[in-house]
Design a protein around this motif. Structure first.
Motif, PDB file in Angstrom:
ATOM      1  N   ARG A   3     -40.580  26.975  23.128  1.00 52.78           N
ATOM      2  CA  ARG A   3     -41.672  26.892  22.149  1.00 52.78           C
ATOM      3  C   ARG A   3     -42.686  28.016  22.381  1.00 52.78           C
ATOM      4  NH1 ARG A   3     -43.946  20.874  21.619  1.00 52.78           N
ATOM      5  NH2 ARG A   3     -45.028  21.861  19.854  1.00 52.78           N
ATOM      6  N   ILE A   4     -42.949  28.323  23.648  1.00 49.21           N
ATOM      7  CA  ILE A   4     -43.884  29.406  23.964  1.00 49.21           C
ATOM      8  C   ILE A   4     -43.298  30.754  23.552  1.00 49.21           C
ATOM      9  CG2 ILE A   4     -45.020  30.641  25.861  1.00 49.21           C
ATOM     10  CD1 ILE A   4     -45.194  27.893  27.288  1.00 49.21           C
ATOM     11  N   VAL A   5     -42.029  30.964  23.885  1.00 47.60           N
ATOM     12  CA  VAL A   5     -41.365  32.216  23.503  1.00 47.60           C
ATOM     13  C   VAL A   5     -41.350  32.367  21.981  1.00 47.60           C
ATOM     14  CG1 VAL A   5     -39.155  33.440  23.480  1.00 47.60           C
ATOM     15  CG2 VAL A   5     -39.965  32.371  25.595  1.00 47.60           C
ATOM     16  N   ASN A   6     -41.040  31.299  21.272  1.00 46.63           N
ATOM     17  CA  ASN A   6     -41.012  31.356  19.811  1.00 46.63           C
ATOM     18  C   ASN A   6     -42.368  31.736  19.236  1.00 46.63           C
ATOM     19  OD1 ASN A   6     -38.353  30.611  19.914  1.00 46.63           O
ATOM     20  ND2 ASN A   6     -38.659  28.521  19.185  1.00 46.63           N
ATOM     21  N   TYR A   7     -43.431  31.213  19.844  1.00 47.97           N
ATOM     22  CA  TYR A   7     -44.778  31.538  19.362  1.00 47.97           C
ATOM     23  C   TYR A   7     -45.054  33.029  19.483  1.00 47.97           C
ATOM     24  CZ  TYR A   7     -49.844  32.099  19.456  1.00 47.97           C
ATOM     25  OH  TYR A   7     -51.137  32.553  19.237  1.00 47.97           O
ATOM     26  N   PHE A   8     -44.725  33.613  20.625  1.00 47.22           N
ATOM     27  CA  PHE A   8     -45.004  35.038  20.815  1.00 47.22           C
ATOM     28  C   PHE A   8     -44.059  35.914  20.000  1.00 47.22           C
ATOM     29  CE2 PHE A   8     -47.474  33.432  24.327  1.00 47.22           C
ATOM     30  CZ  PHE A   8     -48.567  34.285  24.328  1.00 47.22           C
ATOM     31  N   LEU A  41     -51.564  29.435  20.711  1.00 48.50           N
ATOM     32  CA  LEU A  41     -50.449  28.822  21.434  1.00 48.50           C
ATOM     33  C   LEU A  41     -50.722  27.350  21.716  1.00 48.50           C
ATOM     34  CD1 LEU A  41     -47.840  28.853  23.110  1.00 48.50           C
ATOM     35  CD2 LEU A  41     -49.203  29.702  25.047  1.00 48.50           C
ATOM     36  N   ILE A  42     -51.910  27.034  22.212  1.00 48.89           N
ATOM     37  CA  ILE A  42     -52.241  25.651  22.558  1.00 48.89           C
ATOM     38  C   ILE A  42     -52.214  24.764  21.323  1.00 48.89           C
ATOM     39  CG2 ILE A  42     -54.080  24.159  23.432  1.00 48.89           C
ATOM     40  CD1 ILE A  42     -52.457  25.739  25.549  1.00 48.89           C
ATOM     41  N   LYS A  43     -52.666  25.284  20.192  1.00 51.72           N
ATOM     42  CA  LYS A  43     -52.634  24.485  18.962  1.00 51.72           C
ATOM     43  C   LYS A  43     -51.211  24.254  18.474  1.00 51.72           C
ATOM     44  CE  LYS A  43     -57.302  25.689  17.474  1.00 51.72           C
ATOM     45  NZ  LYS A  43     -58.154  26.419  16.486  1.00 51.72           N
ATOM     46  N   VAL A  44     -50.321  25.227  18.705  1.00 52.19           N
ATOM     47  CA  VAL A  44     -48.912  25.021  18.383  1.00 52.19           C
ATOM     48  C   VAL A  44     -48.331  23.895  19.226  1.00 52.19           C
ATOM     49  CG1 VAL A  44     -46.623  26.053  18.668  1.00 52.19           C
ATOM     50  CG2 VAL A  44     -48.407  27.325  17.475  1.00 52.19           C
ATOM     51  N   LEU A  45     -48.755  23.815  20.491  1.00 50.20           N
ATOM     52  CA  LEU A  45     -48.212  22.804  21.394  1.00 50.20           C
ATOM     53  C   LEU A  45     -48.868  21.438  21.212  1.00 50.20           C
ATOM     54  CD1 LEU A  45     -47.967  24.915  24.692  1.00 50.20           C
ATOM     55  CD2 LEU A  45     -46.101  24.302  23.168  1.00 50.20           C
ATOM     56  N   PHE A  46     -50.211  21.423  21.118  1.00 54.36           N
ATOM     57  CA  PHE A  46     -50.946  20.157  21.159  1.00 54.36           C
ATOM     58  C   PHE A  46     -51.613  19.782  19.840  1.00 54.36           C
ATOM     59  CE2 PHE A  46     -50.741  21.423  25.611  1.00 54.36           C
ATOM     60  CZ  PHE A  46     -50.478  20.222  26.253  1.00 54.36           C
TER      61      PHE A  46
END
Length: 441
Positions: free
Chosen positions: A72-77, A238-243
């Motif tokens: 998920r982090i890689v996809n965001y970047f 990134l944090i908003k994508v996760l949480f």
């Protein structure tokens, strides 16, 4: 499995104590790790138990919650930073965990007297080699190779306490994003990255100061503020994508390799949770790596902390479980699915205390609990859930010092019997006597 566990410990325990706790240099001894032989010395404290985890790479194991968060982090970047249809960021997720002290400390401007260097905190192969304590250990080598924007992902190794949120191996995502003047200020040719007193072609003639809390002395305030704005904006994205939309705050921090530096905390489950550290990369690091014509930000975060919060996983040891009841809850699931871990069953705890007198040359203040925690891990393995220092005592007449630790045992996949716990506990007592010359009370 239990028989193999006890057999393993009987084979390695005496060799482990000789290698790990002796203060006599063993320049004639060698240690083989991943097919490479290393000469051991008085700093060698890496254990067979830790080495057995080296090639697990949970962050690459599809269906493991750590791998899901990593992707998920890689996809965001990948999606947020592109140039002509290609991702700006490159990903390095299979770098060797064996690094030099130069990579892990010196290249990152970590002082010789910094507490992160001590033997009680790191797993040393020898004085000049260790298992990386952070993914930032690879930052300088990647910068020297000409990379501008990259993610470094993998397991890191630190000696630590034992409880539900701590494990000697955890997984980090570290990143660097660097920009030249024309990239940072594409519409304003009057703005500069560096102060007039700094010559980027001769960086070693300038002493870069961090006495100003707002910026490094070589950088202009405009460049620092803009890179700070980008950094915080990107990480909040990134944090908003996760949480999702969540309450947050930035806290001023100190790291040897960035200035200024911050930590990001989110308000989660009625508590403030630190989720990452970040800052503006020290210019000295960039100058040593190659052409000094850019400014960069960097950040680091732990996958375990994020996964445990996102999926409500109560015990960090579960990440290493092969139990199908755990893994099936994450396998073949959409990356963005809202998953709440459901315990398959909760097996009972067994708690045993261990008390011992320290030898005369050690005191309550000089005995390193991390040494004892490491020994407990090596003997007890993953059935040890928690170790707590329960009591300290100094005899009023003899002045001898005593410590009492409470050890909580629990298997993640079955019920332990008190008899087998007692056998493991006895092995720990025997190991402590051999390793530290203590007297069991």
């Amino acid at each position: 499995m239990t028989k193999l566990f006890f057999k393993y410990n009987r084979i390695v325990i005496s060799a482990l104590h000789r290698l790990k706790y002796s203060t006599v240099p063993k320049t004639d001894s060698k240690l083989s790790i991943n097919g490479t032989e290393f000469v051991t010395d008085d700093y060698t404290n890496v254990t067979p138990k830790i080495l057995s985890y080296l090639n697990r790479n949970l962050h690459l194991d599809k269906g493991n919650p750590l791998s899901m968060v990593r992707q998920r982090i890689v996809n965001y970047f990948y999606s947020s930073f592109t140039h002509r249809g290609s991702p700006d960021f490159s990903v390095y997720d299979n770098l060797s965990p064996i690094v030099s002290t130069k990579q892990n400390f010196d290249d990152l401007l970590i002082p010789l007297d910094h507490p992160s260097r001590v033997k009680s905190d790191c797993y040393y192969v020898n004085r000049s080699t260790l298992l990386r304590a952070h993914m930032t250990a690879h930052q300088s080598e990647l910068l020297r190779s000409g990379l501008d924007n990259f993610l470094m992902i993998g397991p890191v190794y630190r000696r630590d306490e034992i409880d539900s949120t701590h494990f000697p191996i955890f997984h980090q995502v570290d990143a660097v994003r660097s920009q030249r003047r024309d990239q940072l200020f594409p519409k304003n040719e009057d703005l500069e990255l560096f102060e007039p007193t700094f010559d980027p072609t001769k960086p070693h003639t300038f002493t870069n100061s961090i006495s100003d809390p707002t910026k490094q002395s070589c950088h202009t305030l405009e460049a620092t503020k803009l890179i700070e704005h980008q950094l915080k904006d990107h990480l909040l994205g990134l944090i908003k994508v996760l949480f999702g939309d969540i309450k947050y705050r930035w806290v001023d921090a100190y790291f040897p390799f960035t200035h200024p530096s911050w930590e990001l905390e989110i308000y989660y489950n009625n508590n403030w949770l630190e989720v990452l550290g970040c800052g503006v990369v020290r210019n000295e690091i960039l100058a040593k790596a190659g052409p000094n014509n850019s400014i960069a930000y960097a950040f680091g975060l732990g996958l375990e902390r994020l996964a445990m919060a996102l999926y409500k996983i109560p015990d960090i040891r579960l990440m290493w479980s092969n139990d199908s009841g755990f893994l099936s809850q994450f396998q073949n699931k959409d990356l963005n699915a809202k998953i709440t871990y459901k315990p398959v069953s909760v097996y009972p705890q067994c708690t045993n205390d261990i008390s011992f007198w320290l030898p005369g040359h050690l005191s309550i203040d000089t005995f390193m609990s991390n040494d004892f925690y490491d020994l407990v891990r090596d003997v007890g393995g993953d059935i040890v859930e928690q170790v707590k220092l329960k009591d300290k005592f100094e005899h009023p007449k003899s002045k001898k010092h005593s410590l009492c630790y409470s050890i909580v045992y629990r298997h993640l996949e079955r019920t332990l019997t008190q008899a087998e716990v007692n056998r493991v506990h006895k092995e720990i007592e025997t190991a402590a006597i051999s390793a530290f010359n203590v007297v069991i009370r």
